[in-house]
Design a protein around this motif. Structure first.
Motif, PDB file in Angstrom:
ATOM      1  N   HIS A   1      -8.740  -0.028   2.840  1.00  0.00           N
ATOM      2  CA  HIS A   1      -7.698  -1.022   2.540  1.00  0.00           C
ATOM      3  C   HIS A   1      -8.181  -2.022   1.497  1.00  0.00           C
ATOM      4  O   HIS A   1      -7.788  -3.182   1.482  1.00  0.00           O
ATOM      5  CB  HIS A   1      -7.259  -1.703   3.837  1.00  0.00           C
TER       6      HIS A   1
ATOM      7  N   GLY B   1       0.830  -1.211   0.000  1.00  0.00           N
ATOM      8  CA  GLY B   1       0.000   0.000   0.000  1.00  0.00           C
ATOM      9  C   GLY B   1       0.859   1.252   0.000  1.00  0.00           C
ATOM     10  O   GLY B   1       0.633   2.186  -0.785  1.00  0.00           O
TER      11      GLY B   1
ATOM     12  N   VAL C   1      -4.069   2.279  -3.747  1.00  0.00           N
ATOM     13  CA  VAL C   1      -3.492   1.845  -2.463  1.00  0.00           C
ATOM     14  C   VAL C   1      -4.287   0.665  -1.903  1.00  0.00           C
ATOM     15  O   VAL C   1      -3.726  -0.372  -1.530  1.00  0.00           O
ATOM     16  CB  VAL C   1      -3.492   3.023  -1.451  1.00  0.00           C
TER      17      VAL C   1
ATOM     18  N   ILE D   1      -3.252  -3.563  -1.384  1.00  0.00           N
ATOM     19  CA  ILE D   1      -3.378  -4.254  -0.095  1.00  0.00           C
ATOM     20  C   ILE D   1      -4.295  -5.468  -0.224  1.00  0.00           C
ATOM     21  O   ILE D   1      -3.948  -6.595   0.169  1.00  0.00           O
ATOM     22  CB  ILE D   1      -3.914  -3.275   0.975  1.00  0.00           C
TER      23      ILE D   1
END
Ligand code: MG
Length: 265
Positions: free
Chosen positions: A182, A133, A146, A150
């Motif tokens: 995430h 990330g 990002v 992840i």
């Protein structure tokens, strides 16, 4: 959302102090200690040695300087004299620190004593996911890039990503815009610009991603009781990429290209 150079300097200074708290913890044998003892040790260090303020204490009515999340606890575990760390546990210690008005936020999952290979793999994969990330951060990239980096790594390794809790912008306030999921799709979400500062803090579960909050109103656990791990850094978007404001000495030594091979413990 964009910090001035002076603000970035102050945030970097807070980040360095917070990194030194984790370096202290890295030198501390955790087995046999209660999470309250660890909380008190960290509070003394932040206040007496670093002349800084533990930013969590008093925030949202919380009474401690850290969260201690053991095994199936995903996040927001509350320090307690009754919670004594035992050989084989994994524990995330999540700490915030304010110096000169600016806050840094970081967490690390520690292996307590001899941890079984399955749990170690979860912890290592979560650490790798954090760095994937981080390495996706640069001006012009998006928060979807990002999150995707992840989530992809978690899924490839058979783990789920918790969705209820996100990274966040940070500065004078602990929680600022933007929210940093995430998970996500490349090319979607907020476009990153130089001067943004936020946390990335993925929580990966061995089982399903769903979580529940316990009766204390704080402690978040996996619904299926499976193990959960988390790592967090505070990062700044720079002209050419990213600067990790809470980088620890062990991570500096490892160097950018070798970060994924860094062990935890
Ligand atoms: Mg955070």
């Amino acid at each position: 959302m964009i910090k001035t150079p002076k603000e970035l300097e102050l945030l970097a200074a807070s980040g360095r102090l917070l990194a030194s708290v984790f370096e202290l913890l890295d030198r501390t044998p955790l087995a046999g200690k209660s999470t309250l003892e660890i909380n008190d040790m960290v509070e003394r260090f932040i206040v007496d040695d670093l002349k800084a303020r533990p930013a969590s204490k008093g925030q949202y009515g919380y009474g401690f300087v850290l969260n201690s999340s053991i095994n199936e606890v995903v996040c927001h575990g509350v320090p307690s004299q009754a919670d004594v760390l035992r050989d084989g546990d994994i524990v995330n210690l999540d700490i915030t620190l304010e110096k000169d008005g600016y806050i840094a936020d970081s967490s690390k999952t520690y292996l307590v004593g001899d941890v079984n290979p399955a749990a170690r793999r979860l912890v290592q994969t979560t650490y790798e996911a954090l760095w994937l990330g981080i390495n996706a951060v640069r001006p012009g990239a998006t928060l979807g890039d990002v999150g995707w980096a992840i989530e992809r790594h978690a899924k490839r390794n058979g783990y789920s990503v918790v969705r209820e809790f996100c990274g966040h912008g940070i500065g004078r306030e602990m929680h600022e815009e933007p929210q940093v999921p995430h998970f996500g799709k490349p090319g979607t979400g907020t476009v990153l610009r130089e001067g943004m500062v936020f946390t990335i803090e993925p929580m990966l579960n061995r089982g399903r991603r769903s979580v529940k909050t316990q009766d204390d109103g704080w402690t978040v656990v996996t619904r299926d009781g499976s193990l959960s791990a988390q790592f967090e850094h505070t990062v700044a978007v720079t002209a050419s990429g990213v600067s990790v404001l809470t980088l620890r000495a062990d991570e500096r030594v490892a160097g950018a290209g070798k970060r994924l091979a860094v062990g935890v413990g």
